[in-house]
Design a protein around this motif. Sequence first.
Motif, short mmCIF file in Angstrom:
data_model
loop_
_atom_site.label_atom_id
_atom_site.label_comp_id
_atom_site.label_asym_id
_atom_site.label_seq_id
_atom_site.Cartn_x
_atom_site.Cartn_y
_atom_site.Cartn_z
N ALA A 130 -7.49 1.58 8.43
CA ALA A 130 -8.51 1.70 7.38
C ALA A 130 -7.89 1.59 5.98
CB ALA A 130 -9.26 3.02 7.51
N ILE A 131 -6.68 2.10 5.83
CA ILE A 131 -5.98 1.96 4.54
C ILE A 131 -5.69 0.48 4.28
CG2 ILE A 131 -3.87 2.49 3.24
CD1 ILE A 131 -3.72 5.13 4.86
N ARG A 132 -5.26 -0.21 5.34
CA ARG A 132 -4.96 -1.64 5.22
C ARG A 132 -6.20 -2.41 4.77
NH1 ARG A 132 -0.82 -4.61 7.97
NH2 ARG A 132 -0.49 -2.95 9.48
N GLU A 133 -7.35 -2.06 5.36
CA GLU A 133 -8.59 -2.76 5.01
C GLU A 133 -9.02 -2.47 3.57
OE1 GLU A 133 -11.91 -2.27 7.81
OE2 GLU A 133 -10.41 -2.69 9.37
N ALA A 134 -8.81 -1.22 3.14
CA ALA A 134 -9.28 -0.83 1.81
C ALA A 134 -8.37 -1.34 0.69
CB ALA A 134 -9.38 0.70 1.73
N ALA A 135 -7.11 -1.63 1.02
CA ALA A 135 -6.13 -1.97 -0.01
C ALA A 135 -6.37 -3.37 -0.55
CB ALA A 135 -4.72 -1.86 0.57
N GLY A 136 -6.30 -3.48 -1.87
CA GLY A 136 -6.46 -4.79 -2.51
C GLY A 136 -5.74 -4.83 -3.84
N GLU A 137 -6.05 -5.88 -4.57
CA GLU A 137 -5.37 -6.16 -5.84
C GLU A 137 -5.43 -4.98 -6.82
OE1 GLU A 137 -6.12 -9.14 -9.62
OE2 GLU A 137 -7.40 -9.28 -7.84
N HIS A 138 -6.58 -4.25 -6.80
CA HIS A 138 -6.74 -3.16 -7.76
C HIS A 138 -6.36 -1.79 -7.19
CE1 HIS A 138 -8.31 -5.63 -10.93
NE2 HIS A 138 -9.13 -6.22 -10.07
N SER A 139 -5.79 -1.77 -5.98
CA SER A 139 -5.31 -0.50 -5.40
C SER A 139 -3.96 -0.19 -6.03
CB SER A 139 -5.13 -0.62 -3.88
OG SER A 139 -6.31 -1.09 -3.28
N LYS A 140 -3.92 0.67 -7.02
CA LYS A 140 -2.68 0.87 -7.77
C LYS A 140 -1.83 1.99 -7.21
CE LYS A 140 -2.91 -2.47 -10.70
NZ LYS A 140 -2.83 -2.26 -12.14
N ASP A 156 3.68 11.37 9.73
CA ASP A 156 4.66 10.62 10.53
C ASP A 156 5.43 9.64 9.66
OD1 ASP A 156 4.22 11.71 12.94
OD2 ASP A 156 2.93 10.11 13.72
N GLN A 157 6.75 9.73 9.72
CA GLN A 157 7.60 8.83 8.94
C GLN A 157 7.34 7.35 9.30
OE1 GLN A 157 9.58 10.20 6.70
NE2 GLN A 157 11.47 9.08 6.48
N GLU A 158 7.09 7.11 10.59
CA GLU A 158 6.81 5.74 11.04
C GLU A 158 5.59 5.16 10.32
OE1 GLU A 158 8.44 3.77 13.55
OE2 GLU A 158 9.92 5.23 12.84
N MET A 159 4.57 6.01 10.16
CA MET A 159 3.35 5.55 9.50
C MET A 159 3.61 5.28 8.02
SD MET A 159 0.22 7.67 11.06
CE MET A 159 -0.15 7.65 12.82
N ILE A 160 4.40 6.14 7.39
CA ILE A 160 4.72 5.92 5.97
C ILE A 160 5.45 4.59 5.83
CG2 ILE A 160 6.03 6.78 3.98
CD1 ILE A 160 5.44 9.62 4.93
N LEU A 161 6.39 4.32 6.74
CA LEU A 161 7.13 3.05 6.70
C LEU A 161 6.20 1.86 6.85
CD1 LEU A 161 10.40 3.86 8.63
CD2 LEU A 161 10.23 2.82 6.36
N GLU A 162 5.24 2.00 7.78
CA GLU A 162 4.30 0.90 8.02
C GLU A 162 3.45 0.67 6.76
OE1 GLU A 162 1.87 1.59 11.47
OE2 GLU A 162 0.71 -0.24 11.12
N ILE A 163 2.98 1.75 6.16
CA ILE A 163 2.15 1.65 4.95
C ILE A 163 2.94 1.00 3.81
CG2 ILE A 163 1.01 3.02 3.15
CD1 ILE A 163 0.21 4.98 5.47
N LEU A 164 4.23 1.41 3.69
CA LEU A 164 5.07 0.85 2.62
C LEU A 164 5.19 -0.67 2.74
CD1 LEU A 164 7.90 3.53 2.38
CD2 LEU A 164 6.52 2.71 0.45
N GLN A 165 5.12 -1.17 3.97
CA GLN A 165 5.26 -2.62 4.16
C GLN A 165 4.10 -3.40 3.55
OE1 GLN A 165 8.06 -3.66 5.17
NE2 GLN A 165 8.73 -1.64 5.88
N PHE A 166 2.88 -2.87 3.67
CA PHE A 166 1.74 -3.70 3.26
C PHE A 166 1.03 -3.23 2.00
CE2 PHE A 166 -0.44 -0.61 6.12
CZ PHE A 166 -1.47 -0.21 5.28
N PHE A 167 1.24 -1.97 1.59
CA PHE A 167 0.44 -1.49 0.45
C PHE A 167 0.87 -2.19 -0.83
CE2 PHE A 167 -1.11 1.43 -2.81
CZ PHE A 167 -2.43 1.50 -2.41
#
Length: 344
Positions: A130-140, A156-167
């Motif tokens: 859901a974070i991936r879907e919501a994230a866009g150009e104006h997600s600062k 979970d550290q794994e999730m933080i790592l995953e989020i860091l890749q695409f956010f």
Amino acid sequence: MNLQSLVRSNIWNLTPYSSARDEFKGKADVFLDANENPFNTGLNRYPDPLQWQLKRKIAGIKNIPAEQIFLGNGSDEVIDLLFRIFCEPQQDHIIILPPTYGMYQVSADIAAVQVKKIPLTSSFQPNVSAIREAAGEHSKILFLCSPNNPTGNAIDQEMILEILQFFPGIVAVDEAYIDFSGKPGCMSLLSGHPNLVVFQTFSKAWGLAALRLGMAFASPEIIGFFNKVKAPYNLNQLTQEMALSLLDQLDQTQQMVTTILSQRALLAAALPNIPYVQKVYPSDANFLLVKMDQPNEVYKQLVEQGIIVRNRSNVVLCEGCLRITVGTEQENRRLLEAMERQNL
Ligand SMILES: *Cc1c(COP(=O)(O)O)cnc(C)c1O
């Protein structure tokens, strides 16, 4: 990541205030440059605007270069500066994961920045897709609170790592409670992730909430923007001196944390024996989230006995819950006795 596309253009182009002490860097013993009072009151001189002595000490303890540290008037200042550096009012948005710390929303409202809310899952972890879907150009900014207030668990550290890749924006990890978690936290991820900001505080494990001292760790470039935007003398001399002397007593802080952790274990073991308590959630912090029957009534009866806890029962995913800070042995015993005595 392109930092220029994230930083507001007025901040990118800002010429910061230059104080008298910024402009003269050499050696001297007659200071007639800052319109200070020459008579020694102990506080007649302006403090170091960049707090280098304190930062060097923290750098040694946290094992990070001093150039990657920002010090502020509590985490509150760190959060406020993140908005002022990165978020264009009425245009950009941030993402938060409720239930979480209330200051992110308040600071966003003050900055006139929209907040997208993506609730944690039922196991209090981020809903990554859901974070991936919501994230866009104006997600600062994405605020991740780990361990999270009020649920108490680390993310979970794994999730933080995953989020860091695409956010696409700044991932701001609030580690106010990390010293109670026994987990490594995210500081070691800073080197490979230029969009990461980790912030911690002296308010909890260090026992210095009244001092108002928060720290942010990030790339030297991001720290440069914090320094550009902050008030020139954001940390007063007394705070800097007090923190320096307290940082010489690391074993005392460790002792407090150890005691709080053993008291947390004791409370977590005792609370489930109370008949109306349904669940004590696992905690990586110095508090427990406790689910029970009739939380409002329990809260009220505790107040009548002079014991204040935090009623979170009307917060999303925290239905039926009180948040209880771990106190001293005596305080915790009084809490348990009062809770056992309740007539519901
Ligand atoms: C207590 C707390 C802080 C600390 O804020 P300060 O301004 O440093 O006192 C930060 N974040 C969270 C999630 C907290 O619960």
